[in-house]
Motif scaffolding. Structure first.
Motif, PDB file in Angstrom:
ATOM      1  N   ILE A   1       0.828  -1.212   0.000  1.00 14.13           N
ATOM      2  CA  ILE A   1       0.000   0.000   0.000  1.00 14.13           C
ATOM      3  C   ILE A   1       0.859   1.258   0.000  1.00 14.13           C
ATOM      4  CG2 ILE A   1      -2.000  -1.084   1.072  1.00 14.13           C
ATOM      5  CD1 ILE A   1      -1.086   0.005   3.744  1.00 14.13           C
ATOM      6  N   PHE A   2       2.043   1.182   0.569  1.00 12.84           N
ATOM      7  CA  PHE A   2       2.940   2.338   0.582  1.00 12.84           C
ATOM      8  C   PHE A   2       3.538   2.571  -0.807  1.00 12.84           C
ATOM      9  CE2 PHE A   2       3.512   0.107   4.782  1.00 12.84           C
ATOM     10  CZ  PHE A   2       2.598   0.895   5.468  1.00 12.84           C
ATOM     11  N   TRP A   3       3.887   1.498  -1.473  1.00  7.07           N
ATOM     12  CA  TRP A   3       4.419   1.627  -2.835  1.00  7.07           C
ATOM     13  C   TRP A   3       3.365   2.184  -3.784  1.00  7.07           C
ATOM     14  CZ3 TRP A   3       6.542  -4.046  -2.617  1.00  7.07           C
ATOM     15  CH2 TRP A   3       7.688  -4.069  -1.818  1.00  7.07           C
ATOM     16  N   THR A   4       2.112   1.708  -3.616  1.00 13.08           N
ATOM     17  CA  THR A   4       1.025   2.190  -4.475  1.00 13.08           C
ATOM     18  C   THR A   4       0.835   3.694  -4.301  1.00 13.08           C
ATOM     19  OG1 THR A   4      -0.096   0.051  -4.321  1.00 13.08           O
ATOM     20  CG2 THR A   4      -1.404   1.932  -5.047  1.00 13.08           C
ATOM     21  N   THR A   5       0.822   4.154  -3.061  1.00  8.69           N
ATOM     22  CA  THR A   5       0.662   5.581  -2.790  1.00  8.69           C
ATOM     23  C   THR A   5       1.818   6.380  -3.375  1.00  8.69           C
ATOM     24  OG1 THR A   5      -0.468   5.010  -0.724  1.00  8.69           O
ATOM     25  CG2 THR A   5       0.233   7.291  -0.987  1.00  8.69           C
ATOM     26  N   THR A   6       3.015   5.831  -3.304  1.00  5.94           N
ATOM     27  CA  THR A   6       4.179   6.512  -3.860  1.00  5.94           C
ATOM     28  C   THR A   6       4.053   6.677  -5.372  1.00  5.94           C
ATOM     29  OG1 THR A   6       5.572   5.583  -2.110  1.00  5.94           O
ATOM     30  CG2 THR A   6       6.690   6.452  -4.057  1.00  5.94           C
ATOM     31  N   ILE A   7       3.580   5.646  -6.045  1.00  2.00           N
ATOM     32  CA  ILE A   7       3.382   5.727  -7.504  1.00  2.00           C
ATOM     33  C   ILE A   7       2.335   6.775  -7.842  1.00  2.00           C
ATOM     34  CG2 ILE A   7       2.560   4.460  -9.522  1.00  2.00           C
ATOM     35  CD1 ILE A   7       3.771   1.936  -8.249  1.00  2.00           C
TER      36      ILE A   7
END
Length: 228
Positions: A96-102
């Motif tokens: 979920i953190f990677w998705t938000t970063t993208i």
């Protein structure tokens, strides 16, 4: 009840679905998806409030830290220097953190960034649930499942909540749909959907590991029994 949708005298629904049932299920599913999207996107760019929803702001901070310092692990607070690994938040998978970063890299720093990923996944869950019901039983069942999902207060209330449950439900549903369809069709694209769903679900939250273990366990039992 129209003749095309009526059960046979034995009380059972016909094994072969009619064109009318397929069309009605499709209309209901996409109408519910559009209605759900209107609710989900309502005030999506509004300021983040306190309480439980305040954790979505932390997702934005984590995304900024990942982009600023070039790290793949989440850090909840701003730091003047590159964060030490002791600050990494490791209670949950990092998906979920990677998705938000993208999303932040594409749309920039805003309150919208903290809500957009879960909003998209929430809306996508409606047709996914319908497709799963259709694969398990018939199109009418899929439409009913989609209606129950859209009508559930928690699905509506937390549709913009950028945390664990929304992606877990979306990707797990994709996993189950791909699994069921691969059993009936044997097509590679359904296996790919299953693998993608499993991968992204396990990167969302720990319960996905239990679900994947159950799915693989059922497959293993079927394989063993099939060879006995």
């Amino acid at each position: 009840m129209t003749p095309e949708l009526a059960p046979d005298p034995s009380g059972e629904w016909p094994a072969i679905t009619s064109d009318l049932e397929v069309k009605l299920a499709r209309i209901v599913t996409w109408s519910l998806t559009a209605l759900f999207a209107c609710v989900v996107l309502w005030e999506i760019g509004a300021p983040l409030v306190a309480g439980h929803y305040a954790s979505s702001a932390s997702m934005g901070i984590i995304a900024e830290n990942m982009r600023r310092w070039g790290i793949v692990a989440p850090v909840w607070s701003y730091t003047a220097d590159p964060p030490d690994p002791s600050l990494y938040y490791c209670h949950h998978p990092f998906g979920i953190f990677w998705t938000t970063t993208i999303v932040q890299a594409i749309f920039g720093r805003s309150d919208l960034t903290c809500r957009l990923a879960p909003a998209i996944l929430s809306v996508a869950t409606v047709p996914l649930v319908s497709a799963l019901g259709r694969a398990l039983y018939r199109p009418l069942a899929g439409a009913v499942m989609a209606a129950f999902f859209v009508a559930s207060p928690i699905a509506l209330s937390f549709a913009q909540f950028n945390a664990l449950e929304v992606p877990l439900m979306a990707w797990s549903t994709l996993l189950l749909w791909g699994w069921v369809r691969s059993k009936s069709t044997g097509k590679r694209r359904h296996v790919v959907a299953m693998v993608l769903g499993a991968t992204f679900a396990m990167h969302a939250d720990w319960p996905a590991f239990v679900l994947v273990a159950l799915v693989l366990g059922v497959d293993l039992i079927g394989l063993v029994l099939g060879r006995l």
